[in-house]
Each structure stands twice: as C-alpha cells, then as structure tokens.
Write an enzyme that holds these catalytic residues in place. Structure first.
Site, mmCIF file in Angstrom:
data_model
loop_
_atom_site.group_PDB
_atom_site.id
_atom_site.type_symbol
_atom_site.label_atom_id
_atom_site.label_comp_id
_atom_site.label_asym_id
_atom_site.label_seq_id
_atom_site.Cartn_x
_atom_site.Cartn_y
_atom_site.Cartn_z
ATOM 1 N N GLU A 259 0.830 -1.208 0.000
ATOM 2 C CA GLU A 259 0.000 0.000 0.000
ATOM 3 C C GLU A 259 0.863 1.256 0.000
ATOM 4 O O GLU A 259 0.912 1.982 0.983
ATOM 5 C CB GLU A 259 -0.956 -0.017 1.194
ATOM 6 C CG GLU A 259 -0.371 -0.717 2.391
ATOM 7 C CD GLU A 259 -1.325 -0.894 3.528
ATOM 8 O OE1 GLU A 259 -2.394 -1.480 3.306
ATOM 9 O OE2 GLU A 259 -0.989 -0.436 4.630
ATOM 10 N N GLY A 261 2.047 5.006 -0.720
ATOM 11 C CA GLY A 261 1.523 6.338 -0.982
ATOM 12 C C GLY A 261 2.617 7.148 -1.667
ATOM 13 O O GLY A 261 2.600 7.389 -2.873
ATOM 14 N N ARG A 298 5.537 19.945 5.182
ATOM 15 C CA ARG A 298 6.535 18.883 5.408
ATOM 16 C C ARG A 298 7.888 19.371 5.931
ATOM 17 O O ARG A 298 8.427 18.773 6.866
ATOM 18 C CB ARG A 298 6.720 18.049 4.139
ATOM 19 C CG ARG A 298 5.507 17.175 3.798
ATOM 20 C CD ARG A 298 5.770 16.307 2.580
ATOM 21 N NE ARG A 298 7.068 15.671 2.662
ATOM 22 C CZ ARG A 298 7.348 14.617 3.418
ATOM 23 N NH1 ARG A 298 6.400 14.067 4.135
ATOM 24 N NH2 ARG A 298 8.555 14.115 3.450
ATOM 25 N N CYS A 328 2.272 34.432 9.490
ATOM 26 C CA CYS A 328 2.797 35.082 10.689
ATOM 27 C C CYS A 328 3.170 34.027 11.723
ATOM 28 O O CYS A 328 2.439 33.779 12.695
ATOM 29 C CB CYS A 328 1.802 36.092 11.229
ATOM 30 S SG CYS A 328 1.721 37.487 10.111
ATOM 31 N N GLU A 329 4.265 33.387 11.459
ATOM 32 C CA GLU A 329 4.754 32.242 12.219
ATOM 33 C C GLU A 329 6.037 31.865 11.488
ATOM 34 O O GLU A 329 6.155 32.151 10.310
ATOM 35 C CB GLU A 329 3.739 31.104 12.077
ATOM 36 C CG GLU A 329 3.862 29.990 13.023
ATOM 37 C CD GLU A 329 2.769 30.013 14.097
ATOM 38 O OE1 GLU A 329 3.082 29.620 15.204
ATOM 39 O OE2 GLU A 329 1.624 30.412 13.817
ATOM 40 N N TYR A 356 1.600 13.838 0.806
ATOM 41 C CA TYR A 356 1.465 14.516 2.106
ATOM 42 C C TYR A 356 1.744 16.012 1.991
ATOM 43 O O TYR A 356 2.383 16.606 2.849
ATOM 44 C CB TYR A 356 2.394 13.864 3.147
ATOM 45 C CG TYR A 356 2.186 12.386 3.214
ATOM 46 C CD1 TYR A 356 1.052 11.852 3.820
ATOM 47 C CD2 TYR A 356 3.089 11.512 2.620
ATOM 48 C CE1 TYR A 356 0.827 10.498 3.834
ATOM 49 C CE2 TYR A 356 2.867 10.148 2.622
ATOM 50 C CZ TYR A 356 1.739 9.647 3.225
ATOM 51 O OH TYR A 356 1.517 8.299 3.235
#
Ligand SMILES: *Cc1c(COP(=O)(O)O)cnc(C)c1O
Length: 401
Positions: A259, A261, A298, A328-329, A356
């Site tokens: 499986e 991804g 990520r 703003c971070e 992802y």
C-alpha cells in the site's frame, strides 16, 4: 516535467498551485509491479492519504490499483472515484467500532489493529472477514514521527499478543482473510524489511483461511539529487522468492499486497509559488513566497528537505537563500539553500510535492488552499480550483450579537 511546462501552468492558473505529472505516477506503478512480476497475485493498494484528489484516484484506478484508506471519508471518496468496494481496504487506527461497521456495510475490506475492537466488532459481525494488522516490532523508518513499528507504537497488534488474538478469533468465529503490517516510512535496509516479513510469515502460518498478506509500505523516495531510496528491484527479487516459497508451504497462492503512498505520487508532484519579496538582513537573504506551512508543511513538520528550483531563471549564478513563507509564524521551507538568482515575481518549484503536501494543507491565516493541476497527455487539467472567500465563510454561522 519540463520547466517550461511548469512555468506555463503558473502563468495560466496562477500560484500557489500543485502540479502532478501523471506519467510519473504511471512509471512508478509499473516499476513496482514489474519488480514483483514473479508473484502470481499482486495487488497494489494506493494509500489515499498521500494525495486524495478524486481525479488522481480515478487515474490510479485506471492503472489497475486498489486503494488503502484510513477513514470513512476516504472510503467514500474511493467509491466516488469508481473503485469496487472489494478493491478498497480500510486500515483505521483509533476510530470507533461504529465507523468500522459503517465501512463494513459498504463491502470494503476491514483491517483491524486493536484486540479490544476486534472482539467487539467480531461479536457483532461474525460474518465479516477481517484482516489483522500485526506490529512486528521492527524498528524501521526515517525518523520517530514516521516509524510506527516500535514496541510502544499505537499501531498494530503486537506479535507478542498472538496467542490472545487466536483465542479471540476462536471465541468470535471471525474469518481472518489477511495479515498486514505497516512498519513506517523511509525503509532503506532491504534486510530489515525482509526480517519484518519473516515475522509476518510466521504470524500468517497460524491462520488457515488467508487470501492475502499485506506488507504495507514505507518505500523511501529520493528527495534531492544524490539522495538514497529504497531499492525496489532488489526488494522485489528477494521478497517475491520468499513469498512464493511461503505460498507453497501454506498450500495456496495468496495475494501479495502493498500500500504505497509516497512511492507512487511523491516525485510526480511539484509545488509552484511566486516570490513576493527579497529581504536582506545582516546575515541572510530571504526569498519570501506566496505560501507557507498552511500549504506545504513537510519541511516544518518532518524536517524534510525538498529541492527548490527557480524555474523563471534556472541558469543564472547560484546564491544562498532562505526560502520562507508569508505566514505570521516561522515557516521556513529551506535555510541557506543554493538557488539560481531570485528576483521578485519569479516562480519557484518545490520538488517531491505529490505526497502529504496538499492533503495536509489548511486555511491558517485565512489563506486559500492552492489549486491542483494534473498534467496528463501533455496537457494541464485543473483538478481543484483555487478557493475563494466563500470557501472560507462556508459553514460559518453569523449570529445576531
Ligand atoms: C500512510 C500509510 C501508508 C502509506 O505510506 P507511504 O510511506 O506513503 O508509502 C500505507 N499503509 C498505511 C496503513 C498507512 O497508514
């Protein structure tokens, strides 16, 4: 995909946007299936959570794959994309028995990784065949956040609990049709994987009615030039041989399932964003783009290092840039990375943006999520429109106050 194609897409559809190259998904799929050509019954179940756009699901269905899902919503998406229920496997963790029953009613294969849930579900639904997710306790994976096979992991039923598992199966009369493991991402050592597989074979030999053995995923893909990757061809050769031997001992041609991804979609994806401003401080040159961890988390969440290419100006002299977003971070995509000279309005391309990436995007700072483009037969198709303010306001209720 060529830089010119990506640049044309940025011009036509705007930025930020995700672009997926269908031909790369297909070549990865074929690479995997041809590596396991010695296995009679092979089944690739694409892990929907990596990239769940319904057009991507349809494309992957046409390649011949099934899907691996982790929520009832992913199951519904898969059904809407046209997958037969028996081509869908549902591998939840920490969901309610109610949700599992709902999915079972849709005719989807159920994979259970909790003894307590198994007992409850089995007592209520003795006629539904179940796949069992085993935790072989093999330490694998690129880092702690993505390694799920270790002893204190919340995933899977411990191999040490197999006697108890067998008792529950006897008491509930459940038919176990599959044995599964998924030890984590970024497996590089084939021997480690084979070792985990041996543990799974040993567990599988204790069940009489199996139809398949599912080895999960965890294939590592290269994230930058020279980066290492799982040697699929070597894994295919070694595991196929061992699997075929096991089938002989078992007395039945079982299906070998995977499986993946990341392996199927990571390298197919490019994330395009535009440079809003260049900011020089005493120590650093920042390239600030029209995105942030709201669109591409990520690097911040996993510390992953994605190649970044200035596709507007790819062949100029290289300089060191810290590529950051507009949130703003702190939202640093890359620290002091060598990139061909950047000017305002240039379009940057982040590589390996298929898995992802969009599926983890949010509306933080009330920004719109990016659009998504599928590049198929040399033509770009918009498969998700850019959001508008209506999307941000949808479901919000303004009360009289
Ligand atoms: C996430 C997940 C996968 C896919 O993992 P990749 O590293 O993207 O290949 C497969 N199986 C299960 C059960 C998963 O949770």
């Amino acid at each position: 995909m060529k830089n010119e194609d990506l640049l044309k897409i940025a011009k036509k559809f705007g930025t930020p946007t995700y672009v997926y190259d269908a031909s790369k998904i297909e070549s990865q799929y074929k690479r995997l299936t041809s590596s396991f050509k010695e296995v009679k019954n092979l089944r690739i179940n694409y892990a929907v959570k990596a990239l769940s756009n319904i057009s991507i699901l349809k494309y992957i269905k046409n390649l011949g794959a099934g899907i691996d899902t982790v929520s009832v919503q992913e199951v519904i998406l898969g059904l809407k994309a046209g997958f037969d229920p028996d081509k869908i496997i549902y591998t939840p963790n920490g969901v309610s028995v109610k949700e599992i029953e709902k999915v079972a009613e849709m005719g989807v294969n159920i994979n259970i990784d909790n003894l307590n849930v198994l007992e409850q579900f089995g007592n209520l639904n003795p006629n539904v065949p179940i796949c069992i997710r085993i935790n072989p306790h093999v330490m694998a994976g690129g880092n702690n956040k993505i390694s799920v096979g270790h002893i204190d992991s919340k995933f899977g039923i411990s191999i040490h609990q197999i006697p108890l598992l067998l008792r529950i199966i006897q008491n509930t009369n459940i038919k176990v049709n599959g044995i599964h493991m998924h030890t984590g991402s970024d497996i590089l050592d084939i021997e480690v994987f084979i070792h985990a597989a041996e543990i799974l074979f040993d567990a599988a030999s204790k069940f009489e009615d199996l139809d398949f053995i599912d080895f999960g995923s965890g294939f590592k893909v290269p994230y930058s030039t020279g980066d290492n990757e799982t040697n699929i061809e070597e894994l295919g050769e070694k595991l196929s041989k061992r699997f075929n031997e096991f089938c002989k001992e078992y007395g039945k041609d079982l299906t070998l399932a995977f499986e993946p991804g990341k392996f199927l979609v990571s390298e197919a994806g490019s994330f395009l964003c535009s440079v809003n401003s260049i900011k020089q401080t005493t120590s650093t040159v920042f390239a600030q783009v029209d995105s942030g961890f709201n669109h591409f988390v990520r690097p911040m969440m996993y510390g992953s290092n994605h190649d970044i290419i200035n596709i507007s100006n790819p062949n100029d002299s290289e300089r060191f840039y810290s590529v950051v977003g507009y949130i703003c971070e702190t939202d640093t995509f890359a620290n002091n990375k060598r990139i061909s000279r950047i000017n305002e309005y240039d379009v940057l391309c982040f590589k390996n943006a298929g898995a992802y990436c969009f599926t983890m995007a949010s509306n933080y700072n009330s920004r719109y999520k990016p659009s998504e483009i599928l590049f198929f037969n040399n033509k770009p198709f918009e498969i998700r429109k850019r959001e508008t303010i209506e999307d941000i306001l949808k479901n919000q209720v303004v009360i009289d106050i």
